[in-house]
Design an enzyme around this catalytic site. Structure first.
Site, PDB file in Angstrom:
ATOM      1  N   LYS A 157      15.636  47.331  36.243  1.00 27.80           N
ATOM      2  CA  LYS A 157      14.637  47.957  35.229  1.00 27.80           C
ATOM      3  C   LYS A 157      13.314  47.332  35.550  1.00 27.80           C
ATOM      4  O   LYS A 157      13.403  45.986  34.980  1.00 27.80           O
ATOM      5  CB  LYS A 157      14.843  48.120  33.784  1.00 27.80           C
ATOM      6  CG  LYS A 157      13.726  48.909  32.981  1.00 27.80           C
ATOM      7  CD  LYS A 157      13.500  48.706  31.576  1.00 27.80           C
ATOM      8  CE  LYS A 157      12.830  47.800  31.395  1.00 27.80           C
ATOM      9  NZ  LYS A 157      11.186  48.144  32.010  1.00 27.80           N
ATOM     10  N   GLU A 233      16.140  34.298  30.849  1.00 33.20           N
ATOM     11  CA  GLU A 233      15.126  33.344  31.257  1.00 33.20           C
ATOM     12  C   GLU A 233      13.957  33.685  30.691  1.00 33.20           C
ATOM     13  O   GLU A 233      13.470  34.794  30.831  1.00 33.20           O
ATOM     14  CB  GLU A 233      15.112  33.299  32.780  1.00 33.20           C
ATOM     15  CG  GLU A 233      14.291  32.137  33.448  1.00 33.20           C
ATOM     16  CD  GLU A 233      12.869  32.531  33.586  1.00 33.20           C
ATOM     17  OE1 GLU A 233      12.104  32.041  32.636  1.00 33.20           O
ATOM     18  OE2 GLU A 233      12.624  33.006  34.478  1.00 33.20           O
ATOM     19  N   CYS A 269       6.068  31.567  33.599  1.00 35.00           N
ATOM     20  CA  CYS A 269       6.737  30.893  32.697  1.00 35.00           C
ATOM     21  C   CYS A 269       6.880  29.398  32.668  1.00 35.00           C
ATOM     22  O   CYS A 269       6.893  28.676  31.770  1.00 35.00           O
ATOM     23  CB  CYS A 269       8.000  31.708  32.616  1.00 35.00           C
ATOM     24  SG  CYS A 269       9.160  31.398  34.156  1.00 35.00           S
ATOM     25  N   GLU A 368       3.156  30.201  23.358  1.00 32.15           N
ATOM     26  CA  GLU A 368       2.944  30.449  24.786  1.00 32.15           C
ATOM     27  C   GLU A 368       1.875  31.518  25.084  1.00 32.15           C
ATOM     28  O   GLU A 368       2.177  32.661  24.345  1.00 32.15           O
ATOM     29  CB  GLU A 368       4.300  31.021  25.665  1.00 32.15           C
ATOM     30  CG  GLU A 368       4.159  31.320  27.160  1.00 32.15           C
ATOM     31  CD  GLU A 368       5.300  31.944  27.701  1.00 32.15           C
ATOM     32  OE1 GLU A 368       5.587  31.401  28.781  1.00 32.15           O
ATOM     33  OE2 GLU A 368       6.275  32.800  27.096  1.00 32.15           O
TER      34      GLU A 368
END
Length: 467
Positions: A157, A233, A269, A368
C-alpha cells in the site's frame, strides 16, 4: 478516488486513482493466498525467482527516467535526488536481494547420536507492506526484493499522495515475468486500506514505515486479530554530535552536516535535526553551517539545480511554523529561515531554518517536525554530549564527529540508536542492517541478509533415527 497530488504546484493528476476499499483488500488477500498456494511463484527454485527479479531491475533501469519523474511530481522531491539517489538505490536493492537469496542456509544444532536436529526458514505466504510518502520507490524496493525473493506473495500500500512510481513497478513486475497476483499494489487511505491490511487474518507479516502514531494503531490492530508479525520503522529525532577536533575535517564536515539536516527538505526519518556541538567551537561551526544552509537553493523540484523542494502539504508547513514560533516566543534565537515562501503557486516551501538558545523543554527539541528545521545545542563534556543525544524517545540514527576515533567509537556505543555513523552521515550500504530502537520501531531490520528474517519464519525439525 485518490487524486494524483503534485505538491510542487498544488495541481492534481488528470486521471484519479481509485482507492481500494476494505472489502477489496480482503478479496486481494484471498487471491494472494490462492496464488501462493498454487506454487506458481513460491514453488520456484530460489535461483529462478532471482532471475525474474533481476529482469525487474533491468526494466526499472530502462524506465529510470519515468520513475524519477513520477517521484518528483508526486512527492515534490528535487529531481536531482530522484535521479542520483532514489531510483538507482531502488534498482540496487532489487538486484542485491535477488543475488543474495540463494546464499541463505539453515543450520543443524548439536544433538545426541541417533538424532538430526535442524532449522530452516520458510515464507509466511501472504505478506504486506505500508509505505511512506517521502521515499516511495526506495522503501518499496526494500520490501519487494526480500519478500518476493523468498517466495511470498506481497501486497503493497503506497501512501495516498505518492502511488504512481510503485504502480509503475507493479506493471514492470508483470513484464519481467512475476506471475499475476504475486505482487499487487493497493492505493488507498491509511484509515481504510491500511487499516484493513493490518487487520486481515490472511496476512502473516506486515512491515510499516511511517509515523509512530500510525505504527501504534497498526500494532494494536494486529494484536486484536491474528497476531501477525509486525515490523515498524517509524520516526526519529536524530542528533549530530560534533566535537571540537572535527572542525579539522573542513568542508566535508559542513557539507555532510547540511545533507544530514536538509536532504529531502528534512522529510527524512534519519534527518540530523538536532546538532550538538562542543561549546568551544560552537560559534565557528554555527557560522559556517548557517552560511552553507543559506546557500541552499529553494526551488522547483523539476529544476536540477534545486536543493530544497516543498514540504508535503500546507498542514505540514503550518505545523512546522507554529512550532518554530513557539520556540522563538520561549527565547530561542532564529539564525536563519523560519518562514514559508512562495516558489510555485500552490506549493508549500519552508525555508531552511536554524535555531539556537532553545529552551530545554521546547517542543522543537523533542517533536519530529519532518521539515528543514535544525536546532543547535552546545555541550562541554563527553558525558553531557551523550546525555543530550539520548534525550529523546526515538532511537533511529545518529552521527558522531571526532578525529579521536577512540572517543568517537565510545560515544557511538553510548548513543541509544539503531544506526550510528562516525565522521560521516550515512545509513550504511545494503550489507549493513537498518532499524530503530524505542519509538523509532522494532520487529524487523531493513537491508542486509537480516532483512530476510522479516519475511520468513523459523522452523525446527527434529529427526529421530531408528538404527
Amino acid at each position: 478516488m485518490l487524486p494524483l497530488l503534485r505538491p510542487r504546484d498544488g495541481s492534481t493528476g488528470d486521471t484519479p486513482i481509485p482507492a481500494v476499499s476494505a472489502a477489496e483488500v480482503s478479496e486481494h488477500a484471498r487471491d494472494a493466498e490462492r496464488v501462493y498456494a498454487s506454487g506458481v511463484w513460491s514453488g520456484l527454485e530460489p535461483r529462478d525467482r532471482a532471475a525474474v527479479l533481476l529482469r525487474l531491475a533491468d526494466l526499472m533501469q530502462r524506465d529510470a527516467d519515468v520513475l524519477a519523474r513520477l517521484e518528483c511530481e508526486d512527492a515534490g522531491k528535487p529531481i536531482r535526488e530522484c535521479v542520483e539517489n532514489d531510483v538507482p538505490g531502488a534498482i540496487e536493492s532489487i538486484r542485491w536481494f535477488a543475488e543474495a537469496v540463494d546464499k541463505l542456509t539453515g543450520q543443524t544444532t548439536p544433538a545426541g547420536p541417533g538424532v538430526i536436529a535442524l532449522t530452516e526458514r520458510e515464507p509466511f505466504g501472504v505478506v504486506a507492506a505500508i509505505l511512506p510518502w517521502n521515499y516511495p520507490l526506495a522503501m518499496a524496493a526494500w520490501k519487494i526484493a526480500p519478500a518476493l525473493a523468498v517466495g511470498n506473495s506481497l501486497i503493497l500500500k503506497p501512501a495516498d499522495t505518492t502511488p504512481r512510481s510503485v504502480l509503475h513497478v507493479e506493471r514492470l513486475a508483470l513484464e519481467a515475468g512475476i506471475p499475476a497476483g504475486v505482487l499487487r499494489v493497493l492505493p488507498g487511505t491509511g484509515a481504510e486500506t491500511g487499516a484493513a491490511l493490518a487487520r486481515d487474518p490472511r496476512i502473516g507479516a506486515l512491515s510499516f514505515t511511517g509515523s509512530t502514531r500510525t505504527g501504534r494503531v497498526i500494532l494494536a490492530a494486529a494484536a486484536e486479530t491474528n497476531l501477525k508479525r509486525v515490523s515498524l520503522e517509524m520516526g526519529g529525532k536524530s542528533p549530530q554530535v560534533i566535537f571540537a577536533d572535527a572542525l579539522g575535517y573542513g568542508e566535508d564536515l559542513i557539507s555532510q552536516a547540511i545533507e544530514c539536516a536538509f536532504v529531502t527538505a528534512g522529510q527524512n526519518c534519519t534527518a540530523g535535526s538536532r546538532i550538538l556541538v562542543e561549546a568551544s567551537v560552537a560559534e565557528e561551526f554555527t557560522r559556517r553551517f548557517v552560511a552553507a544552509a543559506r546557500a541552499l537553493r529553494v526551488g522547483d523540484p523539476e529544476d536540477p539545480n534545486t536543493d530544497i523542494g516543498p514540504v508535503i502539504n500546507g498542514d505540514a508547513a503550518r505545523r512546522m511554523l507554529a512550532v518554530i514560533e513557539e520556540a522563538r516566543a520561549g527565547g530561542a534565537r532564529v539564525l536563519l529561515g523560519g518562514e514559508e515562501v512562495q516558489v510555485i503557486p500552490g506549493g508549500h516551501y519552508v525555508t531552511p531554518t536554524v535555531l539556537d538558545q532553545v529552551p530545554a523543554d521546547a517542543r522543537i527539541l523533542s517533536e519530529e517536525l519532518f521539515g528543514p528545521i535544525v536546532t543547535v545545542q552546545t555541550f562541554t563534556t563527553e558525558a553531557e554530549a551523550i546525555a543530550l543525544a539520548n534525550h529523546t524517545p526515538y532511537g533511529l540514527a545518529a552521527s558522531v564527529w571526532s578525529s579521536n576515533i577512540d572517543r568517537a567509537l565510545g560515544v557511538a556505543r553510548s548513543i541509544r540508536a539503531g544506526v550510528v555513523s562516525i565522521n560521516s552521515y550515512s545509513e550504511g550500504d545494503l550489507t549493513s542492517p537498518f532499524g530503530g530502537w524505542g519509538e523509532s520501531g522494532f520487529g524487523g531490520v531493513e537491508k542486509s541478509l537480516r532483512a530476510f528474517e522479516q519475511w520468513t519464519r523459523e522452523k525446527a525439525i527434529w529427526v529421530q533415527l531408528h538404527r
